[in-house]
Design a protein around this motif. Structure first.
Motif, short mmCIF file in Angstrom:
data_model
loop_
_atom_site.label_atom_id
_atom_site.label_comp_id
_atom_site.label_asym_id
_atom_site.label_seq_id
_atom_site.Cartn_x
_atom_site.Cartn_y
_atom_site.Cartn_z
N LEU A 1 -8.27 14.30 4.15
CA LEU A 1 -6.91 13.93 4.56
C LEU A 1 -5.90 14.30 3.48
N ILE A 2 -4.76 14.86 3.90
CA ILE A 2 -3.71 15.15 2.93
C ILE A 2 -2.91 13.89 2.68
N ALA A 3 -2.32 13.82 1.50
CA ALA A 3 -1.69 12.58 1.03
C ALA A 3 -0.56 12.12 1.95
N VAL A 4 0.24 13.05 2.45
CA VAL A 4 1.39 12.65 3.26
C VAL A 4 0.94 12.03 4.59
N ASP A 5 -0.17 12.49 5.13
CA ASP A 5 -0.67 11.90 6.37
C ASP A 5 -1.19 10.48 6.14
N VAL A 6 -1.76 10.25 4.97
CA VAL A 6 -2.16 8.89 4.62
C VAL A 6 -0.92 7.99 4.57
N LEU B 1 0.83 -1.21 0.00
CA LEU B 1 0.00 0.00 0.00
C LEU B 1 0.86 1.26 0.00
N LEU B 2 2.01 1.19 0.66
CA LEU B 2 2.94 2.33 0.65
C LEU B 2 3.39 2.64 -0.77
N ASP B 3 3.78 1.60 -1.49
CA ASP B 3 4.27 1.79 -2.85
C ASP B 3 3.17 2.32 -3.77
N LEU C 1 11.37 8.90 3.63
CA LEU C 1 11.51 10.35 3.86
C LEU C 1 10.18 11.07 3.74
N TRP C 2 9.34 10.68 2.77
CA TRP C 2 8.06 11.37 2.63
C TRP C 2 7.16 11.07 3.82
N ALA C 3 7.11 9.81 4.23
CA ALA C 3 6.26 9.44 5.36
C ALA C 3 6.69 10.15 6.64
N MET C 4 7.96 10.47 6.76
CA MET C 4 8.44 11.17 7.96
C MET C 4 7.88 12.59 8.07
N GLU C 5 7.36 13.13 6.97
CA GLU C 5 6.85 14.50 6.98
C GLU C 5 5.41 14.57 7.49
N GLY C 6 4.72 13.44 7.59
CA GLY C 6 3.30 13.47 7.91
C GLY C 6 3.00 13.08 9.34
N ARG C 7 1.71 13.02 9.63
CA ARG C 7 1.20 12.62 10.95
C ARG C 7 0.27 11.43 10.80
N VAL C 8 0.24 10.60 11.82
CA VAL C 8 -0.68 9.47 11.82
C VAL C 8 -2.10 9.98 12.08
N CYS C 9 -3.04 9.54 11.25
CA CYS C 9 -4.46 9.82 11.48
C CYS C 9 -5.04 8.63 12.25
N THR D 1 0.28 7.14 8.01
CA THR D 1 -0.65 6.22 8.64
C THR D 1 -0.48 4.81 8.10
N LEU D 2 -0.16 4.69 6.82
CA LEU D 2 0.07 3.37 6.24
C LEU D 2 1.32 2.72 6.83
N VAL D 3 2.37 3.50 7.09
CA VAL D 3 3.55 2.95 7.76
C VAL D 3 3.16 2.43 9.14
N GLU D 4 2.34 3.22 9.84
CA GLU D 4 1.91 2.81 11.18
C GLU D 4 1.05 1.55 11.11
N LEU D 5 0.24 1.41 10.06
CA LEU D 5 -0.56 0.20 9.90
C LEU D 5 0.34 -1.02 9.76
N THR D 6 1.36 -0.93 8.92
CA THR D 6 2.28 -2.05 8.75
C THR D 6 2.98 -2.37 10.05
N ALA D 7 3.51 -1.35 10.74
CA ALA D 7 4.22 -1.57 12.00
C ALA D 7 3.31 -2.17 13.06
N THR D 8 2.10 -1.64 13.18
CA THR D 8 1.19 -2.08 14.23
C THR D 8 0.73 -3.52 14.02
N THR D 9 0.35 -3.86 12.80
CA THR D 9 -0.15 -5.21 12.54
C THR D 9 0.96 -6.25 12.74
N ILE D 10 2.20 -5.89 12.43
CA ILE D 10 3.32 -6.80 12.68
C ILE D 10 3.54 -6.96 14.19
#
Length: 373
Positions: free
Chosen positions: A261-266, A194-196, A212-220, A269-278
């Motif tokens: 929602l702005i794209a970078v926050d999505v 989903l990140l890709d 780097l892009w994901a580091m600019e956003g916030r988790v929703c 949040t997708l990084v957090e989804l991967t980390a959390t489910t693992i």
């Protein structure tokens, strides 16, 4: 035992290229000797994406893609041989996973489909090829995936240390290597897939380099909680999944209640989804002393940092630190599975896949000795 030099070929759900490795393998060791990443042509990637998410297609399209992928895998092996100066008659066999275009491990008629004509691979390389690894396990009632936990056990298990091996490709899968217990393993859910897809849509990049892009956003948090409520995450093992389930359509459905929602926050949040489910699955399995990470996700500093934060007291490290290249792990695994097949040894773990018994995996596509030069 069919000891010798083997080549493993892997094209995963990330569609970021074809990984090819050369290794010397016997019953005691897997010694990697060379690796090569072959580019995936853009049009071929589009053709795969145009088929593997449930779209209507035709037998003609399936056949053409099967042939094109077989040629691509054969060319990738040829390039590895050219770069290393190794001739085809020095290779015992190729283990070629193929490109998964549909994986349906549940239901009355479970099946998994990988394309990439192994007849073409054998003909182009003059090397015996072993492929179609998943369906024999499924014939015995298994999920056909993941198959790498058996390889993780052979290379990375420790007699006293509780270890887990995490492969973060397009899909993330976890192997539980716990002393005194049967090896278990399953797909935790989306890894990089989903990140890709999201970074490609919004930045025309194949992946978010270094996160780097994901580091600019916030988790929703509301979006995260909604995604975590998907039934897949609560399923017990054995379980496996793929792009036919977790795809851009799935993400769009999750985003529909959040039009602002702005794209970078999505992305964040997708990084957090991967980390959390693992990490939830690591903890539900009782935790470990070391989580060894391989695959493309191991090179995402944000993902690695989030897993470390969510798993206090557990060392999160790459498999490279323990002698196995994280980039080449899956290709190595299928070279090893080819060795197992040619040696008459089972390649699956029923404790992982749910199959009723151990079994040989894959079909063998041999070449005549006189054709090898």
């Amino acid at each position: 035992m069919k000891s010798g030099r083997y080549i493993g070929v892997m094209s995963g759900t990330s569609l970021d290229g074809v990984d090819v490795v050369l290794a010397a393998i016997d019953e005691r060791m897997v010694a990697q000797q060379a690796s090569y990443s072959h580019p995936m042509p853009v049009q071929l990637k589009k053709d795969i994406l145009g088929m593997c998410q449930g779209q209507q297609t035709s037998l003609s399209a399936v056949g053409r893609l099967d042939a094109q992928l077989g040629s691509l895998f054969g060319e990738a092996v040829q390039q590895l041989l050219k770069q290393t100066g190794v001739s085809s008659n020095q290779i015992t066999a190729i283990g070629c996973h193929g490109q998964t275009v549909w994986h349906e491990p549940e239901g009355e008629t479970r099946f998994s489909m990988q394309l990439g004509d192994n007849n073409r691979v054998a003909a182009l390389t003059n090397i015996t090829t072993v492929g179609d690894f998943r369906r024999r396990d499924m014939a015995y009632g298994g999920q056909g995936a993941p198959l790498v936990p058996a390889f993780h056990q052979a290379l990375l298990a420790h007699p006293t240390e509780r270890r887990m091996v995490l492969n973060v490709g397009g899909i993330a899968n976890l192997s539980l290597l716990l002393p005194g217990a049967p090896v278990r393993g399953f797909d935790t859910g989306p890894g990089n897939m989903l990140l890709d897809a999201w970074v490609w849509r919004h930045r025309s990049q194949p992946y978010d380099k270094d996160g780097l892009w994901a580091m600019e956003g916030r988790v929703c948090l509301p979006l995260l909680q909604q995604m975590l409520s998907d039934p897949y995450f609560a399923l017990p093992a054995p379980k496996s999944t793929g792009r036919e389930y977790f795809n851009i359509g799935w993400l769009e459905a999750q985003l529909s209640p959040y039009p602002g929602l702005i794209a970078v926050d999505v992305m964040t949040t997708l990084v957090e989804l991967t980390a959390t489910t693992i990490c939830e699955q690591v903890l539900l399995a009782g935790g470990c002393e070391r989580l060894l990470v391989c695959g493309g996700g191991a090179r995402n500093p944000l993902l690695m940092a989030r897993m470390s934060a969510l798993l206090p007291g557990i060392e999160v490290a790459t498999t490279d630190n323990f002698g196995v290249s994280g980039d080449d792990m899956e290709a190595l695994a299928f070279a090893w599975l080819a060795f197992r097949t040619l040696s008459g040894l089972p390649g699956n773990l029923p404790s992982v896949t749910g199959a009723s018994c151990e079994t040989l995996l894959g079909g063998i596509y041999p070449v005549l000795p006189l054709s090898r030069n």
